[in-house]
Design a protein around this motif. Structure first.
Motif, PDB file in Angstrom:
ATOM      1  N   LYS A 163      35.419  36.624  42.875  1.00  0.00           N
ATOM      2  CA  LYS A 163      34.857  35.400  42.306  1.00  0.00           C
ATOM      3  C   LYS A 163      35.613  35.012  41.037  1.00  0.00           C
ATOM      4  CE  LYS A 163      30.873  35.594  40.155  1.00  0.00           C
ATOM      5  NZ  LYS A 163      29.464  35.626  39.783  1.00  0.00           N
ATOM      6  N   TYR A 164      35.757  33.712  40.850  1.00  0.00           N
ATOM      7  CA  TYR A 164      36.322  33.137  39.627  1.00  0.00           C
ATOM      8  C   TYR A 164      35.213  32.320  38.989  1.00  0.00           C
ATOM      9  CZ  TYR A 164      39.256  30.106  36.702  1.00  0.00           C
ATOM     10  OH  TYR A 164      39.820  29.425  35.665  1.00  0.00           O
ATOM     11  N   CYS A 187      41.185  30.836  45.919  1.00  0.00           N
ATOM     12  CA  CYS A 187      40.000  29.972  45.758  1.00  0.00           C
ATOM     13  C   CYS A 187      40.280  28.625  46.415  1.00  0.00           C
ATOM     14  CB  CYS A 187      39.684  29.745  44.288  1.00  0.00           C
ATOM     15  SG  CYS A 187      39.155  31.203  43.400  1.00  0.00           S
ATOM     16  N   ALA A 197      33.766  29.804  41.837  1.00  0.00           N
ATOM     17  CA  ALA A 197      34.500  29.621  43.089  1.00  0.00           C
ATOM     18  C   ALA A 197      34.668  30.992  43.726  1.00  0.00           C
ATOM     19  CB  ALA A 197      35.862  28.991  42.836  1.00  0.00           C
ATOM     20  N   ARG A 214      36.326  33.872  45.806  1.00  0.00           N
ATOM     21  CA  ARG A 214      37.748  34.186  45.896  1.00  0.00           C
ATOM     22  C   ARG A 214      37.980  35.118  47.072  1.00  0.00           C
ATOM     23  NH1 ARG A 214      40.843  36.185  40.495  1.00  0.00           N
ATOM     24  NH2 ARG A 214      42.875  35.436  41.097  1.00  0.00           N
TER      25      ARG A 214
END
Length: 137
Positions: free
Chosen positions: A40-41, A94, A113, A115
């Motif tokens: 995850k970002y 992403c 977002a 990932r």
């Protein structure tokens, strides 16, 4: 005898602390916390002076673009308008269409977002030949 007999020192600890408090609450100071995790970002930034209608989050050309803008409003000191634009590079893995955002009740804008790891595979590229190929005898 001091020039200001009843005044505290001008650059004493209390003055420094007041300056720090003022800087931390500076209205257009939008520090962001960015986390680049494996799956995850995420970006968290302060947007307490903006309503959800004042904020737009979009993706463009490999970036997440965040804009906050509100027209002139009356506050305790007079009138103020605010505007900011921030761009963050969307990391590899992403997808732009997967970006989500939400504004908490305490004014924290969180953009996330998912990932997906990028799998890199070796690819053999065939070599094509042009014209005639001379054979060896």
């Amino acid at each position: 005898m001091s020039f200001w007999p009843t005044a505290k020192p001008l650059f004493g600890d209390e003055m420094v602390l007041r300056s720090i408090d003022w800087l931390e609450n500076f209205p257009w100071r939008n520090e962001a916390t960015i986390k680049k995790e494996k799956d995850k970002y995420s970006i968290c930034l302060h947007a307490k002076d903006f309503s959800p209608d004042d904020i737009t989050v979009k993706t463009a050309d490999g970036f997440i673009v965040v804009e906050g803008k509100h027209e002139e409003k009356k506050d305790e000191d007079g009138y103020i308008s605010r505007h900011f634009v921030r761009r963050y590079a969307l990391p590899e893995g992403c997808k732009p269409e997967s970006v989500e955002s939400r504004l908490s009740s305490d004014g924290i804008l969180t953009i996330t977002a998912p990932r997906k790891p990028v799998v890199r595979r070796d690819t053999v590229i065939p070599v094509s030949h042009e014209g005639s190929v001379k054979s060896k005898l």
